[in-house]
Design a protein around this motif. Structure first.
Motif, mmCIF file in Angstrom:
data_model
loop_
_atom_site.group_PDB
_atom_site.id
_atom_site.type_symbol
_atom_site.label_atom_id
_atom_site.label_comp_id
_atom_site.label_asym_id
_atom_site.label_seq_id
_atom_site.Cartn_x
_atom_site.Cartn_y
_atom_site.Cartn_z
ATOM 1 N N VAL A 4 -43.373 -29.300 53.261
ATOM 2 C CA VAL A 4 -42.398 -29.085 52.108
ATOM 3 C C VAL A 4 -41.538 -30.050 52.136
ATOM 4 C CG1 VAL A 4 -43.350 -26.423 51.864
ATOM 5 C CG2 VAL A 4 -41.483 -27.273 53.472
ATOM 6 N N ILE A 5 -40.764 -30.333 51.069
ATOM 7 C CA ILE A 5 -39.754 -30.970 51.167
ATOM 8 C C ILE A 5 -38.634 -29.946 50.768
ATOM 9 C CG2 ILE A 5 -38.613 -32.958 49.627
ATOM 10 C CD1 ILE A 5 -41.151 -33.715 51.100
ATOM 11 N N SER A 6 -37.496 -30.256 51.778
ATOM 12 C CA SER A 6 -36.201 -29.318 51.611
ATOM 13 C C SER A 6 -35.442 -29.786 50.578
ATOM 14 C CB SER A 6 -35.684 -29.088 53.081
ATOM 15 O OG SER A 6 -34.800 -28.173 52.831
ATOM 16 N N GLN A 7 -34.376 -29.222 50.168
ATOM 17 C CA GLN A 7 -33.503 -29.438 49.194
ATOM 18 C C GLN A 7 -32.803 -30.887 49.374
ATOM 19 O OE1 GLN A 7 -31.043 -26.377 47.556
ATOM 20 N NE2 GLN A 7 -29.291 -27.644 47.138
ATOM 21 N N ASP A 8 -32.495 -31.292 50.672
ATOM 22 C CA ASP A 8 -31.943 -32.418 50.921
ATOM 23 C C ASP A 8 -32.836 -33.658 51.133
ATOM 24 O OD1 ASP A 8 -33.036 -32.035 53.355
ATOM 25 O OD2 ASP A 8 -30.971 -32.092 54.395
#
Length: 261
Positions: A4-8
């Motif tokens: 997954v790609i985190s918010q940052d």
């Protein structure tokens, strides 16, 4: 394996086992998949019991990325991305200092439905400021091996001779590889411990929670578990016979199934 790609923008890598209600495993200091076969075994067994079990590398460890500067809020965003990937809701199971991430995620309202905390090392008033200063200095000089030895002896309380034995083993290089993340956990624990409102900081964490400890663990861990459970509005305590700071799959899986069902 999935990501997954985190918010940052940080890539968080994870293994997903099974299909059903989700449980996400949050490791403590030094834990990640390459050196933690027990968590993988627990995840597989829970998958066999009808759950989706997510075993991930926290940022800065293993296959996951890292983005400076670190903050506990960034780790909460990592958990939020994993919860979303799991379908929007999840129980969080944390080991040791992973409890700082689990509790913060529950406070943040990111779809956490329950908490299972194994031996959170949270002691009201215990100041790790000097340890943090030393660790940051060692890491700034690139002394990762020395930093890991310092953490093991000065913070964890492992005898120096035992650490030397570990350093001669084949897994030591994998431990040293994640030495820069030691300050993440230590800073999070320090911030909790030095909170003047330690007992009231989780008053809004109302999800069902169970706090585990073993009866063969480090001194103080059962008392810390007692205190954390007492500070949470809907928490129960359970002691697992014969277990130390890291429970065996045979011990923790039945205990988790009893809680989750």
């Amino acid at each position: 394996m999935s990501t997954v790609i985190s918010q940052d923008g940080t890539v968080i890598d994870y293994d997903r086992h099974g299909d059903g209600p989700a449980i996400i495993f949050i490791g403590g200091a030094t834990q990640y998949r390459a050196i933690d076969p027990n968590t993988a075994e627990v995840a597989r067994r829970l998958a066999g019991e009808g759950f989706t079990a997510i075993d991930y590398d926290r940022r800065g460890r293993g296959r996951s990325g890292d983005t400076a500067p670190w903050a506990l809020e960034r780790e909460v965003e990592d958990v939020a991305a994993l919860v979303k990937a799991a379908g929007g809701t999840a129980t969080l199971y944390s080991s040791s200092s992973g409890a700082t991430v689990a509790l913060a995620a529950a406070q943040a309202g990111v779809g956490v439905t329950a908490l299972a905390l194994y031996e959170p090392p949270l002691f009201a008033g215990l100041d790790h400021g000097e340890h943090l200063t030393t660790m940051r200095a060692l890491l700034a000089e690139g002394k990762h091996d020395e930093a890991m030895r310092y953490e093991m002896t000065a913070v964890f309380g492992v005898p120096a001779e035992a650490v030397e034995g570990m350093a001669q083993g084949p897994g030591w290089a994998d431990l040293v590889a994640v030495a820069p993340t030691l300050v993440y956990d230590l800073a999070a624990v320090h911030d909790v411990n030095t909170d003047p409102d330690w007992a009231g900081r989780w008053s809004a964490v109302t999800v069902p929670t169970i706090v585990y400890s073993g009866d063969q663990t480090f001194p103080g861990m059962p008392e810390a578990a007692d205190a954390v459970a007492a500070a949470l509005p809907d928490a129960t305590r359970r002691v697992l016979p014969g277990q130390g700071h890291g429970p065996s799959p045979d011990a923790i899986v039945p205990a988790l199934l009893e809680f989750l069902r």
